[in-house]
Design a protein around this motif. Structure first.
Motif, short mmCIF file in Angstrom:
data_model
loop_
_atom_site.label_atom_id
_atom_site.label_comp_id
_atom_site.label_asym_id
_atom_site.label_seq_id
_atom_site.Cartn_x
_atom_site.Cartn_y
_atom_site.Cartn_z
N UNK A 88 5.04 3.74 6.79
CA UNK A 88 5.08 5.18 7.05
C UNK A 88 5.38 5.98 5.79
N UNK A 89 5.79 5.29 4.73
CA UNK A 89 6.12 6.00 3.49
C UNK A 89 6.15 5.08 2.28
N UNK A 90 6.62 5.63 1.18
CA UNK A 90 6.63 4.93 -0.11
C UNK A 90 7.54 3.70 -0.09
N UNK A 100 5.64 -3.79 1.11
CA UNK A 100 4.37 -4.49 1.34
C UNK A 100 3.85 -5.08 0.04
N UNK A 101 3.98 -4.34 -1.04
CA UNK A 101 3.43 -4.76 -2.34
C UNK A 101 4.36 -5.70 -3.10
N UNK A 102 5.55 -5.97 -2.57
CA UNK A 102 6.50 -6.83 -3.27
C UNK A 102 5.98 -8.26 -3.41
N UNK A 103 5.24 -8.72 -2.42
CA UNK A 103 4.63 -10.05 -2.50
C UNK A 103 3.25 -9.94 -3.13
N UNK A 104 2.31 -10.63 -2.54
CA UNK A 104 0.92 -10.52 -3.00
C UNK A 104 0.41 -9.12 -2.67
N UNK A 116 7.66 11.13 1.10
CA UNK A 116 7.00 11.57 -0.12
C UNK A 116 5.63 12.12 0.19
N UNK A 117 4.85 12.29 -0.85
CA UNK A 117 3.49 12.81 -0.67
C UNK A 117 2.48 11.73 -1.05
N UNK A 118 1.24 11.96 -0.72
CA UNK A 118 0.19 11.02 -1.09
C UNK A 118 0.13 10.87 -2.61
N UNK A 119 0.47 11.92 -3.33
CA UNK A 119 0.48 11.84 -4.80
C UNK A 119 1.48 10.78 -5.29
N UNK A 120 2.63 10.72 -4.62
CA UNK A 120 3.64 9.72 -4.97
C UNK A 120 3.08 8.31 -4.77
N UNK A 121 2.36 8.11 -3.67
CA UNK A 121 1.78 6.79 -3.39
C UNK A 121 0.73 6.44 -4.44
#
Length: 155
Positions: free
Chosen positions: A60-62, A68-72, A86-91
């Motif tokens: 739902x957010x950053x 999710x990205x901590x692994x593969x 946050x905003x999409x820009x932060x992502x």
């Protein structure tokens, strides 16, 4: 027959556009992060990704995206305009700073409250493209097929 024509034919005949045999078992099914605080977008993207035999990873957010990205890393990130923290820009900025390239594809909200400037802003921020409502399987397949093809040498 051009590659665009071939792709349109594959998608229009509902053939499976993702070449399962080409990739090892360790990379299949491909994971796709879906980052948005909009539950309707999450539900729609989960359904479409499952039809593509791709594995959706919801955030739902950053903070959840980072988890999710901590692994593969996922092969792509489908990102809504509204995030919980946050905003999409932060992502887009966070994903751009990662050592492994994770393309961002924006997902427009079901309502028309977003102006065209938001879509232009998302591309300027670094998003690859935007999937607009009403969400169609063909649009998701084409966007993710191009991402997979551009990344296949790293898989």
């Amino acid at each position: 027959m051009s590659s665009a024509t071939t792709l349109r034919h594959i998608v229009s005949t509902n053939s499976f556009p993702f070449p399962v045999a080409r990739y090892s078992e360790s990379t299949w099914p491909f994971r796709v992060a879906v980052v948005t605080s909009d539950v309707a977008i999450q539900a729609s993207m989960v359904e479409l990704l499952q039809e593509c035999s791709l594995k959706p990873e919801l955030a739902s957010g950053i903070a959840e995206l980072k988890s999710i990205c901590a692994g593969a890393p996922p092969i792509a990130c489908l990102c809504g305009f509204e995030l919980a923290d946050g905003s999409f820009r932060d992502a887009v900025e966070w994903l751009d700073a990662q050592p492994v390239q994770i393309p961002v594809i924006m997902v427009s909200p079901p309502s028309v409250s977003k102006t065209p400037e938001c879509f232009v802003d998302s591309v300027k921020a670094g998003a690859l493209a935007t999937i607009c409502y009403p969400y169609r399987l063909n649009d998701v397949q084409i966007m993710l097929w191009s991402v997979i093809q551009s990344q296949r040498r790293f898989l």
